[in-house]
Design an enzyme around this catalytic site. Structure first.
Site, PDB file in Angstrom:
ATOM      1  N   ASP A  39       0.813  -1.209   0.000  1.00 25.93           N
ATOM      2  CA  ASP A  39       0.000   0.000   0.000  1.00 25.93           C
ATOM      3  C   ASP A  39       0.854   1.270   0.000  1.00 25.93           C
ATOM      4  OD1 ASP A  39       1.045  -0.240   2.507  1.00 25.93           O
ATOM      5  OD2 ASP A  39      -0.830   0.164   3.569  1.00 25.93           O
ATOM      6  N   HIS A 242      24.272   4.398 -19.462  1.00 24.99           N
ATOM      7  CA  HIS A 242      23.190   4.582 -18.498  1.00 24.99           C
ATOM      8  C   HIS A 242      23.424   3.751 -17.232  1.00 24.99           C
ATOM      9  CE1 HIS A 242      20.387   5.898 -22.020  1.00 24.99           C
ATOM     10  NE2 HIS A 242      21.137   6.885 -21.579  1.00 24.99           N
ATOM     11  N   ASP A 259      26.724  11.982 -13.771  1.00 23.74           N
ATOM     12  CA  ASP A 259      25.673  12.606 -14.576  1.00 23.74           C
ATOM     13  C   ASP A 259      24.469  12.750 -13.652  1.00 23.74           C
ATOM     14  OD1 ASP A 259      23.640  13.288 -16.356  1.00 23.74           O
ATOM     15  OD2 ASP A 259      24.350  11.942 -17.936  1.00 23.74           O
ATOM     16  N   ASP A 270      20.571  19.178 -15.755  1.00 20.73           N
ATOM     17  CA  ASP A 270      21.226  17.963 -16.264  1.00 20.73           C
ATOM     18  C   ASP A 270      22.701  18.284 -16.501  1.00 20.73           C
ATOM     19  OD1 ASP A 270      21.892  15.581 -17.452  1.00 20.73           O
ATOM     20  OD2 ASP A 270      20.545  15.780 -19.159  1.00 20.73           O
ATOM     21  N   HIS A 349      26.678   8.362 -29.089  1.00 16.73           N
ATOM     22  CA  HIS A 349      25.402   9.048 -28.831  1.00 16.73           C
ATOM     23  C   HIS A 349      25.421  10.442 -29.437  1.00 16.73           C
ATOM     24  CE1 HIS A 349      27.137  11.553 -25.584  1.00 16.73           C
ATOM     25  NE2 HIS A 349      27.743  10.458 -25.144  1.00 16.73           N
ATOM     26  N   HIS A 353      20.114  17.204 -26.105  1.00 15.46           N
ATOM     27  CA  HIS A 353      18.663  17.040 -26.189  1.00 15.46           C
ATOM     28  C   HIS A 353      18.013  18.282 -25.608  1.00 15.46           C
ATOM     29  CE1 HIS A 353      18.803  16.135 -21.852  1.00 15.46           C
ATOM     30  NE2 HIS A 353      19.786  15.283 -22.128  1.00 15.46           N
ATOM     31  N   HIS A 360      14.560  14.927 -20.836  1.00 14.07           N
ATOM     32  CA  HIS A 360      14.571  14.869 -22.295  1.00 14.07           C
ATOM     33  C   HIS A 360      13.267  15.528 -22.723  1.00 14.07           C
ATOM     34  CE1 HIS A 360      17.511  11.204 -22.561  1.00 14.07           C
ATOM     35  NE2 HIS A 360      18.072  12.294 -22.088  1.00 14.07           N
ATOM     36  N   GLU A 383      26.598  17.717 -24.606  1.00 13.72           N
ATOM     37  CA  GLU A 383      27.238  16.654 -23.839  1.00 13.72           C
ATOM     38  C   GLU A 383      28.015  15.649 -24.692  1.00 13.72           C
ATOM     39  OE1 GLU A 383      24.410  13.717 -22.288  1.00 13.72           O
ATOM     40  OE2 GLU A 383      22.783  15.002 -22.994  1.00 13.72           O
ATOM     41  N   TYR A 387      34.249   7.072 -24.736  1.00 12.77           N
ATOM     42  CA  TYR A 387      34.130   5.870 -23.910  1.00 12.77           C
ATOM     43  C   TYR A 387      35.012   4.790 -24.524  1.00 12.77           C
ATOM     44  CZ  TYR A 387      30.078   8.797 -23.195  1.00 12.77           C
ATOM     45  OH  TYR A 387      29.264   9.878 -22.984  1.00 12.77           O
ATOM     46  N   ARG A 404      32.516  12.185 -20.061  1.00 10.21           N
ATOM     47  CA  ARG A 404      31.444  12.989 -20.655  1.00 10.21           C
ATOM     48  C   ARG A 404      31.421  14.327 -19.929  1.00 10.21           C
ATOM     49  NH1 ARG A 404      27.815   9.519 -20.551  1.00 10.21           N
ATOM     50  NH2 ARG A 404      26.546  10.027 -18.714  1.00 10.21           N
ATOM     51  N   GLU A 406      28.913  17.714 -19.704  1.00 10.43           N
ATOM     52  CA  GLU A 406      27.568  18.153 -20.110  1.00 10.43           C
ATOM     53  C   GLU A 406      27.185  19.431 -19.376  1.00 10.43           C
ATOM     54  OE1 GLU A 406      23.034  16.336 -20.285  1.00 10.43           O
ATOM     55  OE2 GLU A 406      24.516  15.464 -18.913  1.00 10.43           O
TER      56      GLU A 406
END
Length: 437
Positions: A39, A242, A259, A270, A349, A353, A360, A383, A387, A404, A406
């Protein structure tokens, strides 16, 4: 009663949507509550489109807009219930909600199905988020069929159904002053969180300990939730785009990619920063970091009015390709590396965005077959990354380096504004923040 904000931006947005509709009815439900287990519910998060138009945060709510000669905005929400408020907290109730949020009318949510049959009748067009929720699809169709059943009485059902998100997405793509003020505050909080994470990081700590530092900074400034699940990825984990496990031990000599960004008053930030666990880049890490940093600088410089959406990505890609050639990770000319897509072994990538209420955020990237021109008021991330997984064609000293960088960028009439500028980013800035006396 929760603290209130200025409702005028929300009134203006409802009017703009009504003007775009010209005629017809729009039905925009908020998000349902979601059960976590037994619940217990997940922390409630309203639907972005609904909140964008209403500033109303309670579940079990629906906004109805009637366009035409006599435009109206109507809210359906939960009734005032002092007994339930003892358990679950404050509720506006429909009378107070109508007055507080500037609706023309408000009714109990229990009356929605009955009222919809009345409101849909004789409307030429029905707008709602088609396909967003199967239960709502069924409910809307059922209401429309009930109106069709009244055809002999001279009442007709809408002959056309349109996705209201097509109009709302375009509206949300250009941020107003109210939105930008919130986004700047969210960006500032997230910048401080990244700075705190850098100051706190030591070898032998765990990723989740650094995540806790981020969440502490978010919460301390009124941003109770991250905008998305934080990525705190040490060493090889940074090569998983991710990665959200956040359980590994941090090793000296490796990099840590974070990130993470907070959500404040419904708006996301972000940011990604990558830094050495022990506070000092080694030569190989520094070489790759500088390549990614140069790619990001080129992309930010291209994020200006008149350039198209894809131009920042193209600018970053050229810098990355040039750097990969210098490191002997790719071979040939910059044009050949891009044409053959050999760079995708190390950069797979896009460079950004849209950013707004959703991390996003909504909005088309192309108009027809052409990349969309950037306009003042658009907010986006920039960003680029690199890798490097182990491979026969990769020097061992570069294995498991994931980087990365960003930032959140607002396109302005004069060029752009980097909303997240205060998060340390250069090698010298990072090493200075991480200096442990």
């Amino acid at each position: 009663m929760p603290p209130m904000t200025d409702i005028n931006p929300y009134l203006e947005r409802r009017q703009r949507l009504l003007n775009k509709m010209r005629q017809g009815i729009a039905i925009i439900p908020t998000a349902p509550e979601a059960t976590r287990n037994a619940d217990t519910h997940y922390d409630y998060r309203f639907d972005s489109h609904f909140y964008y138009l209403s500033n109303f945060t309670e579940p079990e709510s629906v906004l109805v807009l009637l366009a035409g000669e006599n435009p109206q905005s109507i809210l359906f929400c939960r009734e005032k219930n002092p007994e339930k408020e003892i358990w679950d907290g404050f509720r506006f109730g429909f009378d107070a909600a109508r007055e507080t949020f500037g609706f023309d009318a408000a009714y109990p949510i229990e009356q929605l199905d009955e009222k919809l049959i009345e409101l849909i009748g004789n409307q030429p067009i029905l707008y709602y988020p088609i396909g967003a929720n199967a239960d709502w699809d069924s409910r809307i169709i059922k209401s429309r069929e009930a109106v069709k059943a009244k055809a002999r009485t001279g009442i007709h059902a809408p002959s056309e159904i349109r996705d209201v998100r097509e109009l709302l997405n375009e509206m949300r793509l250009l941020k107003d002053t109210h939105e930008l003020n919130i986004m700047r505050r969210a960006a500032k909080i997230s910048c401080e969180a990244h700075r705190r994470a850098m100051r706190s990081t030591r070898p032998e700590m765990f990723e989740y300990e650094i995540e806790a530092e981020l969440l502490h900074e978010f919460c301390s400034h009124g941003a109770r939730n991250p905008a998305y699940t934080s990525i705190v990825a040490g060493g090889a984990n940074a090569c998983t785009l991710h990665y959200v496990g956040n359980r590994a031990r941090l090793n000296g000599g490796e990099l840590l990619l974070i990130d993470a960004g907070c959500e404040l008053d419904g708006y996301a930030s972000d940011i990604t920063r990558t830094f050495p666990v022990n506070g000092k880049f080694n030569p190989a890490q520094k070489d790759i970091y500088e390549i990614v940093l140069a790619a990001q600088a080129a992309a930010i410089n291209a994020a200006i009015p008149g350039n198209t959406w894809n131009m920042p990505h193209d600018a970053a890609l050229r810098e990355l390709a040039r750097g990969f050639i210098d490191l002997k990770l790719c071979h040939g000319s910059v044009e050949a590396v891009i044409e053959t897509e050999s760079y995708k072994q190390f950069y797979m990538h896009r460079t950004g965005h849209w950013l707004g209420m959703d991390v996003h955020d909504v909005g088309e990237y192309k108009i027809g077959e052409q990349w969309r021109p950037l306009q003042a008021g658009m907010t986006l991330t920039v960003e680029p990354g690199c890798y490097i997984r182990p491979g026969d064609n990769v020097p061992r000293e570069l294995w498991n380096i994931g980087i990365r960088i960003e930032d959140d960028v607002l396109v302005t009439a004069q060029g752009n504004e980097v909303l997240t500028l205060t998060a340390p980013k250069t090698v010298n800035e990072i090493e200075e923040v991480m200096r442990h006396e």
